[in-house]
Design a protein around this motif. Structure first.
Motif, PDB file in Angstrom:
ATOM      1  N   LEU A   1      11.629  -7.674   0.733  1.00 28.02           N
ATOM      2  CA  LEU A   1      12.261  -6.829  -0.263  1.00 28.02           C
ATOM      3  C   LEU A   1      13.476  -6.193   0.404  1.00 28.02           C
ATOM      4  N   LEU A   2      14.642  -6.416  -0.185  1.00 29.11           N
ATOM      5  CA  LEU A   2      15.889  -5.948   0.417  1.00 29.11           C
ATOM      6  C   LEU A   2      16.599  -4.954  -0.486  1.00 29.11           C
ATOM      7  N   GLU A   3      17.187  -3.958   0.151  1.00 28.56           N
ATOM      8  CA  GLU A   3      18.089  -3.027  -0.527  1.00 28.56           C
ATOM      9  C   GLU A   3      19.427  -3.192   0.160  1.00 28.56           C
ATOM     10  N   GLY A   4      20.402  -3.723  -0.560  1.00 26.87           N
ATOM     11  CA  GLY A   4      21.669  -4.079   0.068  1.00 26.87           C
ATOM     12  C   GLY A   4      21.397  -5.180   1.080  1.00 26.87           C
TER      13      GLY A   4
ATOM     14  N   ASP B   1       0.837  -1.199   0.000  1.00 26.25           N
ATOM     15  CA  ASP B   1       0.000   0.000   0.000  1.00 26.25           C
ATOM     16  C   ASP B   1       0.875   1.253   0.000  1.00 26.25           C
ATOM     17  N   GLU B   2       2.028   1.164   0.641  1.00 27.22           N
ATOM     18  CA  GLU B   2       2.970   2.280   0.709  1.00 27.22           C
ATOM     19  C   GLU B   2       4.097   2.013  -0.276  1.00 27.22           C
ATOM     20  N   GLN B   3       3.907   2.425  -1.492  1.00 27.12           N
ATOM     21  CA  GLN B   3       4.860   2.119  -2.551  1.00 27.12           C
ATOM     22  C   GLN B   3       5.907   3.221  -2.695  1.00 27.12           C
ATOM     23  N   ALA B   4       6.716   3.377  -1.680  1.00 29.47           N
ATOM     24  CA  ALA B   4       7.819   4.330  -1.751  1.00 29.47           C
ATOM     25  C   ALA B   4       8.796   3.859  -2.827  1.00 29.47           C
TER      26      ALA B   4
ATOM     27  N   PRO C   1       6.047  -2.072   5.038  1.00 29.33           N
ATOM     28  CA  PRO C   1       7.345  -1.429   5.285  1.00 29.33           C
ATOM     29  C   PRO C   1       7.892  -1.797   6.656  1.00 29.33           C
ATOM     30  N   VAL C   2       9.206  -1.946   6.713  1.00 28.60           N
ATOM     31  CA  VAL C   2       9.891  -2.242   7.969  1.00 28.60           C
ATOM     32  C   VAL C   2      10.373  -0.916   8.535  1.00 28.60           C
TER      33      VAL C   2
ATOM     34  N   THR D   1      16.423  -4.922   5.083  1.00 33.17           N
ATOM     35  CA  THR D   1      15.067  -5.321   4.703  1.00 33.17           C
ATOM     36  C   THR D   1      14.191  -4.084   4.737  1.00 33.17           C
ATOM     37  N   ARG D   2      13.612  -3.720   3.583  1.00 35.71           N
ATOM     38  CA  ARG D   2      12.746  -2.543   3.494  1.00 35.71           C
ATOM     39  C   ARG D   2      11.279  -2.901   3.675  1.00 35.71           C
TER      40      ARG D   2
END
Length: 139
Positions: A104-107, A43-46, A136-137, A110-111
């Motif tokens: 979903l990970l960035e580097g 829902d929060e698609q940053a 979102p984390v 965990t995002r």
């Protein structure tokens, strides 16, 4: 003297083991792959990084959370994140319960992640075009 008597047996050992192992594969059968596909959504698609990764796991939830199959793929920085998870259909038992878990990970961070595994495959749950909700984390 004892070593000379054992040499023919030692020389034949690799052949015997190869024969035994190849015989086992006759009974094991080849995997019967199937694909579970869908989209990871939030829902929060940053905005997410172009090199962000989506990790999806198919879990057997019957007794704990045993990983049956998993895929780690690039998100290409876009929502929704499509996925295709291959699994061996022979490992699925209709009496058991299965679910998807995702992150979903960035580097190494965990995002987004699933709060609760999403039921799939058995007991009337979806098996295609699955929408996996990610939350979102907080950092």
């Amino acid at each position: 003297m004892q070593i000379r008597r054992c040499r023919p047996l030692l020389a034949a050992a690799p052949l015997i083991m190869t024969g035994l192992l190849s015989g086992c594969s006759l009974f094991a059968g080849d995997p019967d792959f199937a694909t579970l596909s869908g989209n990871a959504v939030s829902d929060e698609q940053a905005p997410i990084a172009d090199d962000a990764r989506l990790e999806i796991r198919l879990l057997d939830m019957t007794q704990g959370r045993t990983t049956v199959a998993q895929v780690d793929q690039n998100t290409h920085g876009r929502w929704p994140v499509p996925f295709a998870l291959q699994f061996d259909r022979q490992r699925i038992d209709s009496d058991r319960r299965y679910a998807l878990s995702a992150a979903l990970l960035e580097g190494e961070s965990t995002r987004y992640m699933t709060l609760e595994p999403l039921p799939v495959l058995t007991h009337g749950a979806l098996s295609q075009q699955v929408r996996v909700p990610l939350t979102p984390v907080n950092r």
